[in-house]
Motif scaffolding. Structure first.
Motif, PDB file in Angstrom:
ATOM      1  N   PHE A  16       8.509  20.660  28.783  1.00 37.05           N
ATOM      2  CA  PHE A  16       9.901  20.954  29.074  1.00 37.05           C
ATOM      3  C   PHE A  16      10.083  21.308  30.544  1.00 37.05           C
ATOM      4  N   SER A  17      10.985  20.645  31.204  1.00 40.37           N
ATOM      5  CA  SER A  17      11.301  20.959  32.591  1.00 40.37           C
ATOM      6  C   SER A  17      12.726  20.496  32.882  1.00 40.37           C
ATOM      7  N   TYR A  18      13.466  21.297  33.618  1.00 40.20           N
ATOM      8  CA  TYR A  18      14.839  20.968  33.948  1.00 40.20           C
ATOM      9  C   TYR A  18      15.000  21.047  35.460  1.00 40.20           C
ATOM     10  N   SER A  19      15.692  20.085  36.035  1.00 36.85           N
ATOM     11  CA  SER A  19      15.864  20.060  37.478  1.00 36.85           C
ATOM     12  C   SER A  19      17.342  19.922  37.836  1.00 36.85           C
ATOM     13  N   LEU A  23      16.516  23.351  42.494  1.00 39.41           N
ATOM     14  CA  LEU A  23      16.154  24.467  41.635  1.00 39.41           C
ATOM     15  C   LEU A  23      15.478  23.907  40.382  1.00 39.41           C
ATOM     16  N   TYR A  24      14.251  24.294  40.160  1.00 37.55           N
ATOM     17  CA  TYR A  24      13.476  23.789  39.035  1.00 37.55           C
ATOM     18  C   TYR A  24      13.248  24.918  38.035  1.00 37.55           C
ATOM     19  N   VAL A  25      13.487  24.634  36.776  1.00 42.02           N
ATOM     20  CA  VAL A  25      13.269  25.596  35.707  1.00 42.02           C
ATOM     21  C   VAL A  25      12.332  24.960  34.701  1.00 42.02           C
ATOM     22  N   GLN A  56      14.328  24.300  48.124  1.00 43.13           N
ATOM     23  CA  GLN A  56      15.315  23.877  49.119  1.00 43.13           C
ATOM     24  C   GLN A  56      14.630  23.521  50.440  1.00 43.13           C
ATOM     25  N   TYR A  57      13.601  24.263  50.785  1.00 45.38           N
ATOM     26  CA  TYR A  57      12.914  24.018  52.044  1.00 45.38           C
ATOM     27  C   TYR A  57      11.800  23.012  51.814  1.00 45.38           C
ATOM     28  N   CYS A  58      11.619  22.119  52.736  1.00 48.06           N
ATOM     29  CA  CYS A  58      10.691  20.998  52.594  1.00 48.06           C
ATOM     30  C   CYS A  58       9.276  21.423  52.220  1.00 48.06           C
ATOM     31  N   LEU A  62       9.692  28.735  46.791  1.00 46.27           N
ATOM     32  CA  LEU A  62       9.688  30.108  46.304  1.00 46.27           C
ATOM     33  C   LEU A  62       9.866  30.086  44.793  1.00 46.27           C
ATOM     34  N   GLY A  63       9.110  30.909  44.083  1.00 45.49           N
ATOM     35  CA  GLY A  63       9.215  30.891  42.630  1.00 45.49           C
ATOM     36  C   GLY A  63       9.040  32.256  42.003  1.00 45.49           C
TER      37      GLY A  63
END
Length: 143
Positions: A16-19, A23-25, A56-58, A62-63
């Motif tokens: 399961f992954s949502y994009s 922003l990745y969840v 957001q940054y190339c 951050l997570g």
């Protein structure tokens, strides 16, 4: 039959992954194997985790990861064992070898993390723990 259902659930949650934009969840499962003194008290366990990552940054991601595991005693007669684990882990990933960010299929990165955890046990000692880690990994770009 119960193990088959658990395996199917494990596979489903692991994929399961949502994009949404950058922003990745994601949600997944962990398999915890006790080590050292911990192996004298508890059985192996399956845990759940939820992760949010901001890309957001190339080259800098951050997570934040939240994890929970319900732990079981090694024997039925144990008077001391850990009953659950809850952890919150901020993460920082850096991809130094990527020039055009998302034009690569595989993106190697360096990860640093700080873990704040709580392990509830059958005693009255402090249950708060701190940990840190560094490592390397590879992300796969589905572009």
């Amino acid at each position: 039959m119960k193990r088959l259902y658990l395996l199917i659930l494990f596979m489903y949650l692991s994929m399961f992954s949502y994009s949404n934009s950058q922003l990745y969840v994601g949600a997944g499962m962990n398999y915890l194997m006790p080590d050292g003194d911990f192996a004298d008290y508890n059985k192996d366990a399956i845990g759940l985790n939820i992760q949010v990552e901001y890309r957001q940054y190339c080259k800098l991601w951050l997570g934040l990861r939240f994890g929970y595991a319900d732990l079981k005693s090694l024997t039925d007669t144990s008077t001391f064992y850990y009953s659950n684990l809850t952890e919150l882990t901020p993460q920082l990933k850096y991809a130094p070898f990527t020039d055009k960010c998302y034009d690569y299929k595989f993106i190697p990165y360096i990860i640093g993390q700080l873990s704040i955890s709580s392990m509830t046990a059958t005693d009255n000692l402090s249950k708060i723990g701190l940990g840190a880690g560094i490592g390397i990994g590879v992300a796969y770009n589905f572009k």
